[in-house]
Design a protein around this motif. Structure first.
Motif, PDB file in Angstrom:
ATOM      1  N   UNK A  67       0.789  -1.173   0.066  1.00 62.42           N
ATOM      2  CA  UNK A  67      -0.140  -0.032   0.037  1.00 62.42           C
ATOM      3  C   UNK A  67       0.869   1.269  -0.078  1.00 62.42           C
ATOM      4  N   UNK A  68       1.785   1.270   0.668  1.00 63.11           N
ATOM      5  CA  UNK A  68       2.859   2.355   0.833  1.00 63.11           C
ATOM      6  C   UNK A  68       3.513   2.724  -0.575  1.00 63.11           C
ATOM      7  N   UNK A 116       0.916   1.340 -11.043  1.00 66.96           N
ATOM      8  CA  UNK A 116       1.076   0.311 -10.119  1.00 66.96           C
ATOM      9  C   UNK A 116       0.279  -0.888 -10.747  1.00 66.96           C
ATOM     10  N   UNK A 117      -0.795  -0.680 -11.461  1.00 69.36           N
ATOM     11  CA  UNK A 117      -1.593  -1.827 -12.096  1.00 69.36           C
ATOM     12  C   UNK A 117      -0.743  -2.585 -13.030  1.00 69.36           C
ATOM     13  N   UNK A 118       0.130  -1.885 -13.801  1.00 70.14           N
ATOM     14  CA  UNK A 118       1.086  -2.419 -14.697  1.00 70.14           C
ATOM     15  C   UNK A 118       2.221  -3.357 -14.022  1.00 70.14           C
ATOM     16  N   UNK A 131      -8.856  16.068  -8.201  1.00 68.36           N
ATOM     17  CA  UNK A 131      -8.325  15.225  -8.907  1.00 68.36           C
ATOM     18  C   UNK A 131      -6.648  15.557  -9.436  1.00 68.36           C
ATOM     19  N   UNK A 132      -5.722  15.083  -9.387  1.00 70.30           N
ATOM     20  CA  UNK A 132      -4.431  15.153  -9.772  1.00 70.30           C
ATOM     21  C   UNK A 132      -3.872  14.083 -10.854  1.00 70.30           C
ATOM     22  N   UNK A 133      -3.731  14.562 -12.158  1.00 69.14           N
ATOM     23  CA  UNK A 133      -3.111  13.793 -13.020  1.00 69.14           C
ATOM     24  C   UNK A 133      -2.069  12.796 -12.629  1.00 69.14           C
ATOM     25  N   UNK A 134      -1.169  12.931 -11.776  1.00 66.11           N
ATOM     26  CA  UNK A 134      -0.176  12.261 -11.199  1.00 66.11           C
ATOM     27  C   UNK A 134      -0.629  11.158 -10.467  1.00 66.11           C
ATOM     28  N   UNK A 135      -1.906  11.239  -9.659  1.00 64.58           N
ATOM     29  CA  UNK A 135      -2.500  10.068  -9.187  1.00 64.58           C
ATOM     30  C   UNK A 135      -3.050   8.917  -9.908  1.00 64.58           C
ATOM     31  N   UNK A 147      -0.554   8.026  -3.274  1.00 61.23           N
ATOM     32  CA  UNK A 147      -1.673   8.561  -3.191  1.00 61.23           C
ATOM     33  C   UNK A 147      -2.711   7.754  -3.831  1.00 61.23           C
ATOM     34  N   UNK A 148      -2.344   7.020  -4.641  1.00 63.06           N
ATOM     35  CA  UNK A 148      -3.474   6.119  -5.469  1.00 63.06           C
ATOM     36  C   UNK A 148      -3.970   4.916  -4.738  1.00 63.06           C
ATOM     37  N   UNK A 149      -3.334   4.706  -3.548  1.00 63.52           N
ATOM     38  CA  UNK A 149      -3.702   3.635  -2.795  1.00 63.52           C
ATOM     39  C   UNK A 149      -5.195   3.271  -2.312  1.00 63.52           C
ATOM     40  N   UNK A 150      -5.875   4.506  -2.267  1.00 64.20           N
ATOM     41  CA  UNK A 150      -7.471   3.848  -2.053  1.00 64.20           C
ATOM     42  C   UNK A 150      -7.819   3.533  -3.455  1.00 64.20           C
TER      43      UNK A 150
END
Length: 277
Positions: A132-133, A246-248, A235-239, A137-140
């Motif tokens: 998760x860490x 991460x999915x990749x 919402x931010x583009x980097x998120x 920021x996209x952890x949720x």
């Protein structure tokens, strides 16, 4: 964003009396030189405040025939049936992205009916492990995939299997909606930059979104438009870029993640046909 891309984003907005963050995903380019067709996939914030004119525009003019409602059970119960649920030609599916073992078990309302509604993200936080860490920021957003892959798959199948347009929405139309829409777009080959830009576009209307939600009892205890930091909710583009990274990294990409959770080649073909043909 180029001038042409800016013009395209302006044309995607759908102006309604009762919602702020509504846009058609038509026009987004794919890596194969095709584009998403208009009136196939629409993203939105809450549909609770739709006027009769709004409903008629969505159903009669834009051909909406299905709604994927990503709100939790407690949100749906607290808000009550929305105007579009009374449309016989529209299928409304409730597909929460939070864990729910039964009716409204994802969150609880206050014991006093006049008290504030306790939303799931206001409760105890689950423990965060090392993976998760790394998600940052996209952890949720990854927790939606971890906890409710079934709802994600069902939402994409609803999009793929509906003859007319499908609306995907949650409360603000940026987080839960942003994740499901991003996966649908990635699966049919929409360019990564276009997915990220569309996700961030909700930031243009964040003040109007928060102001509308904070006026509703369901969200009043979570949002105070007089003191809220609008920039924090933007919402931010980097998120979204991090989510896709991460999915990749962890799952081998969006198509691989979907197929690991029951999505089939037939499903993929149906979604491509729906959005691109």
């Amino acid at each position: 964003m180029s001038e042409a891309q800016e013009d395209a984003s302006l044309s995607r907005w759908i102006e309604l009396d009762g919602a702020e963050n509504v846009r058609d995903l038509g026009g987004l380019p794919t890596v194969h030189g095709r584009v998403v067709q208009p009136r196939r996939l629409i993203r939105s914030d809450s549909l609770q405040g739709l006027s009769e004119k709004d409903v008629r525009h969505l159903v009669d003019d834009l051909g909406v025939r299905a709604v994927a409602d990503l709100r939790t059970g407690v949100e749906v119960s607290s808000e009550g049936p929305g105007p579009i649920t009374r449309e016989p030609s529209v299928e409304v599916r409730h597909l929460s992205l939070f864990p729910e073992a039964g009716d409204n078990t994802d969150a609880v309302a206050a014991e006093d009916d006049d008290g504030p509604v306790v939303l799931p993200w206001q409760g105890p936080k689950r423990s965060i492990d090392e993976s998760d860490r790394r998600r940052g920021a996209s952890g949720v957003y990854l927790s939606y995939l971890d906890d409710r892959a079934d709802s994600v798959i069902d939402a994409l199948r609803l999009i793929a299997g509906t003859e007319g347009a499908t609306v995907v929405h949650c409360a603000a139309g940026k987080d839960r909606t942003g994740v499901v829409v991003a996966l649908a777009l990635a699966e049919v080959g929409v360019e990564r930059d276009a997915i990220i830009e569309d996700y961030a576009l909700s930031g243009e209307r964040i003040e109007a979104i928060i102001n509308r939600l904070s006026a509703r009892k369901t969200y009043a205890s979570d949002l105070d438009a007089g003191t809220v930091n609008f920039d924090r909710h933007k919402p931010r583009a980097e998120t979204m870029a991090r989510l896709l990274d991460v999915v990749d990294e962890f799952y081998g990409g969006v198509p691989a993640w979907l197929r690991a959770h029951g999505w089939t080649e037939e499903d993929a073909a149906a979604l491509r046909h729906k959005l691109l043909d």
